[in-house]
Design a protein around this motif. Structure first.
Motif, PDB file in Angstrom:
ATOM      1  N   GLY A 284       8.291   9.274 -30.367  1.00 56.40           N
ATOM      2  CA  GLY A 284       9.297   8.852 -29.426  1.00 56.40           C
ATOM      3  C   GLY A 284      10.638   8.374 -30.213  1.00 56.40           C
ATOM      4  O   GLY A 284      10.669   7.966 -31.381  1.00 56.40           O
ATOM      5  N   SER A 285      11.662   8.464 -29.480  1.00 55.25           N
ATOM      6  CA  SER A 285      13.170   8.108 -30.002  1.00 55.25           C
ATOM      7  C   SER A 285      13.304   6.568 -29.612  1.00 55.25           C
ATOM      8  O   SER A 285      12.699   6.344 -28.540  1.00 55.25           O
ATOM      9  N   PRO A 286      14.318   5.884 -30.138  1.00 54.92           N
ATOM     10  CA  PRO A 286      14.964   4.554 -29.653  1.00 54.92           C
ATOM     11  C   PRO A 286      15.275   4.584 -28.118  1.00 54.92           C
ATOM     12  O   PRO A 286      14.895   3.862 -27.379  1.00 54.92           O
ATOM     13  N   ARG A 287      15.928   5.899 -27.772  1.00 55.54           N
ATOM     14  CA  ARG A 287      16.439   6.017 -26.368  1.00 55.54           C
ATOM     15  C   ARG A 287      15.177   5.997 -25.312  1.00 55.54           C
ATOM     16  O   ARG A 287      15.204   5.624 -24.447  1.00 55.54           O
ATOM     17  N   GLN A 288      13.921   7.022 -25.672  1.00 58.62           N
ATOM     18  CA  GLN A 288      13.114   7.139 -24.975  1.00 58.62           C
ATOM     19  C   GLN A 288      12.241   5.769 -24.604  1.00 58.62           C
ATOM     20  O   GLN A 288      12.098   5.588 -23.595  1.00 58.62           O
ATOM     21  N   TYR A 289      12.136   4.976 -25.935  1.00 55.95           N
ATOM     22  CA  TYR A 289      11.599   3.842 -25.699  1.00 55.95           C
ATOM     23  C   TYR A 289      12.186   2.865 -24.521  1.00 55.95           C
ATOM     24  O   TYR A 289      11.759   2.149 -23.904  1.00 55.95           O
ATOM     25  N   THR A 290      13.749   2.729 -24.983  1.00 56.09           N
ATOM     26  CA  THR A 290      14.517   1.850 -24.210  1.00 56.09           C
ATOM     27  C   THR A 290      14.388   2.296 -22.581  1.00 56.09           C
ATOM     28  O   THR A 290      14.330   1.227 -21.889  1.00 56.09           O
ATOM     29  N   VAL A 291      14.401   3.514 -22.303  1.00 50.14           N
ATOM     30  CA  VAL A 291      14.485   3.908 -20.883  1.00 50.14           C
ATOM     31  C   VAL A 291      13.131   3.722 -20.452  1.00 50.14           C
ATOM     32  O   VAL A 291      13.010   3.064 -19.305  1.00 50.14           O
ATOM     33  N   ALA A 292      11.971   3.759 -21.141  1.00 50.71           N
ATOM     34  CA  ALA A 292      10.783   3.653 -20.462  1.00 50.71           C
ATOM     35  C   ALA A 292      10.403   1.998 -20.178  1.00 50.71           C
ATOM     36  O   ALA A 292       9.790   1.772 -19.364  1.00 50.71           O
ATOM     37  N   ARG A 293      10.614   1.246 -21.444  1.00 49.78           N
ATOM     38  CA  ARG A 293      10.737  -0.276 -21.274  1.00 49.78           C
ATOM     39  C   ARG A 293      11.456  -0.695 -20.155  1.00 49.78           C
ATOM     40  O   ARG A 293      10.838  -1.638 -19.267  1.00 49.78           O
ATOM     41  N   SER A 294      12.379  -0.244 -19.868  1.00 49.85           N
ATOM     42  CA  SER A 294      13.405  -0.653 -18.761  1.00 49.85           C
ATOM     43  C   SER A 294      12.799  -0.576 -17.452  1.00 49.85           C
ATOM     44  O   SER A 294      12.899  -1.271 -16.527  1.00 49.85           O
ATOM     45  N   ALA A 295      12.110   0.719 -17.432  1.00 46.68           N
ATOM     46  CA  ALA A 295      11.323   1.150 -16.034  1.00 46.68           C
ATOM     47  C   ALA A 295      10.290   0.252 -15.927  1.00 46.68           C
ATOM     48  O   ALA A 295       9.756  -0.172 -14.667  1.00 46.68           O
ATOM     49  N   LEU A 296       9.397  -0.114 -16.966  1.00 46.79           N
ATOM     50  CA  LEU A 296       8.145  -0.754 -17.110  1.00 46.79           C
ATOM     51  C   LEU A 296       8.376  -2.252 -16.878  1.00 46.79           C
ATOM     52  O   LEU A 296       7.295  -2.982 -16.221  1.00 46.79           O
ATOM     53  N   THR A 297       9.435  -2.708 -17.043  1.00 44.60           N
ATOM     54  CA  THR A 297       9.884  -4.320 -16.757  1.00 44.60           C
ATOM     55  C   THR A 297      10.844  -4.596 -15.900  1.00 44.60           C
ATOM     56  O   THR A 297      11.315  -5.719 -16.105  1.00 44.60           O
ATOM     57  N   SER A 298      11.159  -3.883 -15.040  1.00 45.29           N
ATOM     58  CA  SER A 298      12.187  -4.140 -14.118  1.00 45.29           C
ATOM     59  C   SER A 298      11.611  -4.936 -13.025  1.00 45.29           C
ATOM     60  O   SER A 298      10.460  -4.981 -12.855  1.00 45.29           O
ATOM     61  N   ASN A 299      12.654  -5.254 -12.193  1.00 42.02           N
ATOM     62  CA  ASN A 299      12.417  -6.368 -11.056  1.00 42.02           C
ATOM     63  C   ASN A 299      11.624  -5.319 -10.066  1.00 42.02           C
ATOM     64  O   ASN A 299      10.655  -5.812  -9.182  1.00 42.02           O
ATOM     65  N   LEU A 300      12.003  -4.159  -9.833  1.00 37.35           N
ATOM     66  CA  LEU A 300      11.266  -3.244  -8.991  1.00 37.35           C
ATOM     67  C   LEU A 300       9.851  -3.164  -9.281  1.00 37.35           C
ATOM     68  O   LEU A 300       9.203  -3.097  -8.478  1.00 37.35           O
ATOM     69  N   THR A 301       9.514  -2.894 -10.541  1.00 38.35           N
ATOM     70  CA  THR A 301       8.141  -2.799 -10.747  1.00 38.35           C
ATOM     71  C   THR A 301       7.345  -3.969 -10.780  1.00 38.35           C
ATOM     72  O   THR A 301       6.176  -3.947 -10.217  1.00 38.35           O
ATOM     73  N   TYR A 302       7.703  -5.153 -11.202  1.00 38.70           N
ATOM     74  CA  TYR A 302       7.064  -6.169 -10.966  1.00 38.70           C
ATOM     75  C   TYR A 302       6.974  -6.817  -9.263  1.00 38.70           C
ATOM     76  O   TYR A 302       5.825  -7.268  -8.909  1.00 38.70           O
ATOM     77  N   SER A 303       7.860  -6.420  -8.570  1.00 38.91           N
ATOM     78  CA  SER A 303       7.824  -6.866  -7.012  1.00 38.91           C
ATOM     79  C   SER A 303       6.953  -5.597  -6.506  1.00 38.91           C
ATOM     80  O   SER A 303       6.152  -6.084  -5.510  1.00 38.91           O
ATOM     81  N   ALA A 304       6.963  -4.525  -7.171  1.00 37.31           N
ATOM     82  CA  ALA A 304       5.888  -3.639  -6.581  1.00 37.31           C
ATOM     83  C   ALA A 304       4.527  -4.032  -6.801  1.00 37.31           C
ATOM     84  O   ALA A 304       3.636  -3.538  -5.912  1.00 37.31           O
ATOM     85  N   ILE A 305       4.151  -4.461  -7.977  1.00 38.36           N
ATOM     86  CA  ILE A 305       2.867  -4.864  -8.078  1.00 38.36           C
ATOM     87  C   ILE A 305       2.425  -6.022  -7.328  1.00 38.36           C
ATOM     88  O   ILE A 305       1.349  -6.024  -6.751  1.00 38.36           O
ATOM     89  N   MET A 306       3.443  -7.115  -7.110  1.00 40.04           N
ATOM     90  CA  MET A 306       2.879  -8.179  -6.231  1.00 40.04           C
ATOM     91  C   MET A 306       2.629  -7.672  -5.017  1.00 40.04           C
ATOM     92  O   MET A 306       1.846  -8.273  -4.045  1.00 40.04           O
ATOM     93  N   ASN A 307       3.536  -6.921  -4.428  1.00 39.29           N
ATOM     94  CA  ASN A 307       3.296  -6.411  -2.919  1.00 39.29           C
ATOM     95  C   ASN A 307       2.162  -5.530  -2.720  1.00 39.29           C
ATOM     96  O   ASN A 307       1.390  -5.562  -1.762  1.00 39.29           O
ATOM     97  N   ARG A 308       1.630  -4.702  -4.099  1.00 43.98           N
ATOM     98  CA  ARG A 308       0.329  -4.171  -4.140  1.00 43.98           C
ATOM     99  C   ARG A 308      -0.782  -5.114  -3.683  1.00 43.98           C
ATOM    100  O   ARG A 308      -1.927  -4.577  -2.979  1.00 43.98           O
ATOM    101  N   LEU A 309      -0.647  -6.140  -4.354  1.00 43.91           N
ATOM    102  CA  LEU A 309      -1.827  -7.348  -4.491  1.00 43.91           C
ATOM    103  C   LEU A 309      -1.585  -7.962  -3.395  1.00 43.91           C
ATOM    104  O   LEU A 309      -2.411  -8.885  -3.017  1.00 43.91           O
ATOM    105  N   GLY A 310      -0.558  -7.809  -2.633  1.00 45.68           N
ATOM    106  CA  GLY A 310      -0.690  -8.765  -1.234  1.00 45.68           C
ATOM    107  C   GLY A 310      -0.151 -10.016  -1.536  1.00 45.68           C
ATOM    108  O   GLY A 310      -0.440 -11.099  -0.650  1.00 45.68           O
ATOM    109  N   LEU A 311       0.607 -10.268  -2.672  1.00 41.25           N
ATOM    110  CA  LEU A 311       1.077 -11.887  -3.024  1.00 41.25           C
ATOM    111  C   LEU A 311       2.552 -11.773  -2.847  1.00 41.25           C
ATOM    112  O   LEU A 311       2.908 -12.750  -3.152  1.00 41.25           O
ATOM    113  N   ALA A 312       3.262 -10.731  -2.240  1.00 34.08           N
ATOM    114  CA  ALA A 312       4.747 -11.062  -2.181  1.00 34.08           C
ATOM    115  C   ALA A 312       5.086 -11.714  -0.653  1.00 34.08           C
ATOM    116  O   ALA A 312       4.528 -11.299   0.416  1.00 34.08           O
TER     117      ALA A 312
END
Length: 262
Positions: free
Chosen positions: A71-99
């Motif tokens: 991968g390229s640095p840009r691909q890593y950066t974009v992917a990491r941003s999506a995987l560590t965003s507030n959207l992702t974390y809150s979606a996980i908490m919602n899926r677990l019923g903890l939000a």
């Protein structure tokens, strides 16, 4: 600034994966004492939230390099941003019923990060195991999508810059002359000095040690130091070139004049 289009597309892929029925996820387990701290100590909770955010960014970045080695640095950066965003974390908490429905996305994501930080403080080895068991599945699910992202991004450091750093060269150029009176010793070579030499009435021979940070000097790399000896005869011969207004105070207290040797 509007979100990057590639980031938005990848973020949708991550959220879709979390919503799938086969998505199996669990939060790290914490001791009762740690839960008490998270609930009752706001300052400590914020510190642990920072630690959790840092851990997730580093772990996700390292895993991306492992599962997407080309991968390229840009691909890593974009992917990491999506995987560590507030959207992702809150979606996980919602899926677990903890939000909490009354809490916003940011508050829910902060709760996730504080749990990660607390587990890191308790046992980082167990946290690493948790990450490999649960979070890596998200990374693997978007690896193929990451390969489709454009490679464009910031230019890498130029090779000659890295070469200079590897050699230990310094960009600041300076010349320093130190006075070191001692007895006469034989030298392999002597180089003419363009800088002002110094005469001291307290010794017959003066060594001028020249230290240069210039990249052009071969002696810089080898660690050698240039030493030029000025004899008393040369000093007497050169005294006719002394400028009356140029004076230097000798370490022993006497005021002396510099001698320029052509």
């Amino acid at each position: 600034m509007a979100p990057d289009h590639d980031y938005l597309q990848l973020q949708k892929k991550v959220l879709k994966r979390i919503e799938q029925a086969e998505f199996d996820f669990s939060l790290p387990t914490l001791s009762r004492q740690t839960w008490k701290i998270l609930i009752n100590d706001n300052d400590e909770r914020e510190r642990l939230e920072f630690v959790g955010d840092f851990y997730m960014a580093a772990a996700v970045g390292e895993s991306l390099c492992h599962y997407l080695p080309d991968g390229s640095p840009r691909q890593y950066t974009v992917a990491r941003s999506a995987l560590t965003s507030n959207l992702t974390y809150s979606a996980i908490m919602n899926r677990l019923g903890l939000a909490n429905p009354s809490d916003g996305r940011k508050t829910t994501a902060d709760a996730f990060e504080s749990i990660i930080g607390a587990k890191k403080k308790e046992d980082v080895a167990l946290l690493d195991t948790w990450f490999e068991t649960y979070y890596v599945q998200l990374i693997k699910s978007i690896v193929d999508d990451c390969r489709q992202l454009p490679h464009k991004g910031k230019k890498a450091a130029k090779p000659h810059q890295l070469h200079s750093i590897a050699r230990g060269s310094r960009t600041v150029k300076k010349r320093h002359i130190s006075l070191s009176p001692r007895r006469v010793q034989k030298q392999d070579k002597a180089h003419p000095i363009k800088s002002p030499t110094i005469y001291s009435r307290h010794c017959q021979i003066i060594d001028l040690v020249v230290d240069s940070d210039s990249e052009d000097d071969d002696d810089v790399e080898s660690g050698d130091v240039e030493i030029v000896q000025i004899s008393s005869a040369e000093i007497k011969k050169s005294r006719t070139n002394i400028s009356a207004h140029q004076t230097i105070t000798h370490p022993l207290g006497s005021s002396i004049n510099p001698i320029v040797i052509d």
